[in-house]
Design a protein around this motif. Sequence first.
Motif, mmCIF file in Angstrom:
data_model
loop_
_atom_site.group_PDB
_atom_site.id
_atom_site.type_symbol
_atom_site.label_atom_id
_atom_site.label_comp_id
_atom_site.label_asym_id
_atom_site.label_seq_id
_atom_site.Cartn_x
_atom_site.Cartn_y
_atom_site.Cartn_z
ATOM 1 N N PRO B 81 0.830 -1.210 0.000
ATOM 2 C CA PRO B 81 0.000 0.000 0.000
ATOM 3 C C PRO B 81 0.865 1.261 0.000
ATOM 4 O O PRO B 81 2.010 1.231 0.450
ATOM 5 N N TYR B 84 0.651 6.184 2.970
ATOM 6 C CA TYR B 84 -0.278 7.179 3.526
ATOM 7 C C TYR B 84 -1.690 6.683 3.217
ATOM 8 O O TYR B 84 -1.874 5.765 2.407
ATOM 9 N N GLN B 85 -2.684 7.313 3.848
ATOM 10 C CA GLN B 85 -4.070 6.949 3.571
ATOM 11 C C GLN B 85 -4.414 7.287 2.123
ATOM 12 O O GLN B 85 -3.814 8.195 1.536
ATOM 13 N N LEU B 86 -5.400 6.574 1.608
ATOM 14 C CA LEU B 86 -5.721 6.768 0.188
ATOM 15 C C LEU B 86 -6.306 8.154 -0.106
ATOM 16 O O LEU B 86 -6.275 8.615 -1.242
ATOM 17 N N ASP B 87 -6.825 8.796 0.946
ATOM 18 C CA ASP B 87 -7.372 10.142 0.705
ATOM 19 C C ASP B 87 -6.401 11.238 1.142
ATOM 20 O O ASP B 87 -6.733 12.416 1.143
ATOM 21 N N ALA B 88 -5.188 10.851 1.504
ATOM 22 C CA ALA B 88 -4.251 11.799 2.109
ATOM 23 C C ALA B 88 -3.698 12.813 1.112
ATOM 24 O O ALA B 88 -3.148 13.832 1.509
ATOM 25 N N GLU B 90 -5.553 14.332 -1.146
ATOM 26 C CA GLU B 90 -6.614 15.265 -1.540
ATOM 27 C C GLU B 90 -6.168 16.694 -1.208
ATOM 28 O O GLU B 90 -5.461 16.894 -0.240
ATOM 29 N N LYS B 95 -9.051 10.748 -3.693
ATOM 30 C CA LYS B 95 -9.108 9.392 -3.156
ATOM 31 C C LYS B 95 -9.551 8.416 -4.247
ATOM 32 O O LYS B 95 -9.019 7.311 -4.373
ATOM 33 N N GLU B 99 -7.518 5.227 -5.255
ATOM 34 C CA GLU B 99 -8.162 3.917 -5.094
ATOM 35 C C GLU B 99 -8.112 3.107 -6.384
ATOM 36 O O GLU B 99 -7.783 1.924 -6.387
ATOM 37 N N TRP B 102 -4.194 2.609 -7.540
ATOM 38 C CA TRP B 102 -3.488 1.617 -6.731
ATOM 39 C C TRP B 102 -4.268 0.296 -6.681
ATOM 40 O O TRP B 102 -3.731 -0.781 -6.979
ATOM 41 N N TRP B 158 4.292 5.757 -5.597
ATOM 42 C CA TRP B 158 3.558 6.083 -4.357
ATOM 43 C C TRP B 158 4.514 6.653 -3.326
ATOM 44 O O TRP B 158 4.171 7.558 -2.572
ATOM 45 N N GLN B 162 3.983 12.500 -0.960
ATOM 46 C CA GLN B 162 3.578 12.514 0.438
ATOM 47 C C GLN B 162 2.549 13.619 0.628
ATOM 48 O O GLN B 162 2.556 14.608 -0.124
#
Lengths: 244, 306
Positions: B81, B84-88, B90, B95, B99, B102, B158, B162
Amino acid sequence: MALRSLFSRKSLAGLSAASRTSSCLDSRALGLAGLSQSRGLKTASLPDLPYDYGALEPAISGDIMQLHHQKHHQTYVTNYNKALEQLHEATLKGDVGTVVKLQSAIKFNGGGHVNHSIFWKNLAPVREGGGEPPHGSLGWAIDTHFGSVEALIQKMNAEGAALQGSGWVWLGLDKETKKLVVDTTANQDPLVTKGATLIPLLGIDVWEHAYYLQYKNVRPDYLKNIWKVMNWKYAGEIYQQECP
Amino acid sequence: MSSCNVFAPSCHLQVFLANDSCHALYNLKAPPFMLPSPVSSISLAFLFCDSASGCTAKKQSSPFDRRRRASKAVAYFGLKPPPYQLDALEPHMSKKTVELHWGGHHRGYLENLNKALAKDDVLYSYTMDELITVTYNRGNPLPIFNNAAQVWNHDFFWESMQPGGGGIPELGLLDQIEKDFGSFTNFREKFVEAALTSFGSGWVWLVLKREEKHLAIVKTSNAFTPLIWDDIVSKYCLSRRLINVFFQPIINLDVWEHAYYLDYKNERAKYVNAFMDHLVSWNTAMGRLARAEAFVNLGEPNIPVA
């Protein structure tokens, strides 16, 4: 545009020299209906779609058609004209280095214009005959070469799905051997780059911009559905011209 | 047998041990078979370099070979993964885009790779880097190459971003950029231009040319990666590749349309600017540069202090 207005009649000689140096791609592009003549320099212009943006729904959404035509195709036209003007200028100056350097932009943008101009004609709304299987001599030729229309579709879908990155999958006619061929080209290379005697009958755009808003990463679904709006009549006419 | 590159996402730790005539490479990496939880296995590969007779490479059979044959292994590489979060990212990268990019594209490459590996006895135990180099096949890529390289490219991508990234890098990296490009502005301009003039799908890279210790911007199309450009060297002396990757990637930018189409449609320029201003991780870049420079010495490898 400003540059173009400066061109005199005399500079036309330079232009024809330029098209000679830049391969048959340009001469093919120059033969397209979407080209306009403006004060001596023949530039490309965006052809109108022969149907509304939403007319191919649900196979291809109106959003996609509008962006694809107004933005993507327009950009190829704009950049092709820009490169053409630079080529013209470089040719007049005898600047060989620049002439050579411009070839990739001409191939890419000119190819984009050629390919999309064919692509719009390859599609038709269902009520105007989109998706109706080919009749006449083309239908017969397809059966001879591929077994059946379904077998051809399967072959083109498989090659289109397997194509890496951006490009096109084509049904072409070799005008010398009169044989039908299925082939793919990368990026915006026109079919003629695969053989000087090849004429495109059908081209399917497998760039992501052609389907992404609707089909996302599932290119095979796009390929499956595009046949529902395929204008076989157009392909049949081209075939008829070459193989009367 | 060549090295698992220290920067490769599939490689978590790499230690070089050296003596006069032999370099041993211990490569700790993600298990090449499916396990319910993250477990590491150690696959050992020994590389012998005999200075008198040139280089020979010998691979010791992995302690897991027998187990692999015994079990019906179905997956070899895992989907890593983003860090970081998938919506990070934005609003600069939605996201939805991450989504799909990835969880759809990246996963697709990985699954196709694993499927192909399941059918291939020879490529079975290779590291990701080896797979890419070997399947590149000196310029005639095997079908498996695209999937392997795209998995590597995406993992690298990815990590090249950041949340709250972008802007101007600090100290060492900035110095190097100013030295090699004149100014950061000039570098930025060149990088953006490269991204906008890429004909079709592909990647834009900031790389360190290791021989010259010089940064450069390069473009690759479709799945190609600068890692393969040192293949000529590996032809002559397989083991040199361990420490002699000519183009060491520092940052990459995905310019396939799927990377930006949902967010920016046809406007690639907006996407590239968002990457430069808000997404690119100069922290990651700094780490990669430091590690690349640490291995520039082409004699005995530097042993990093743990």
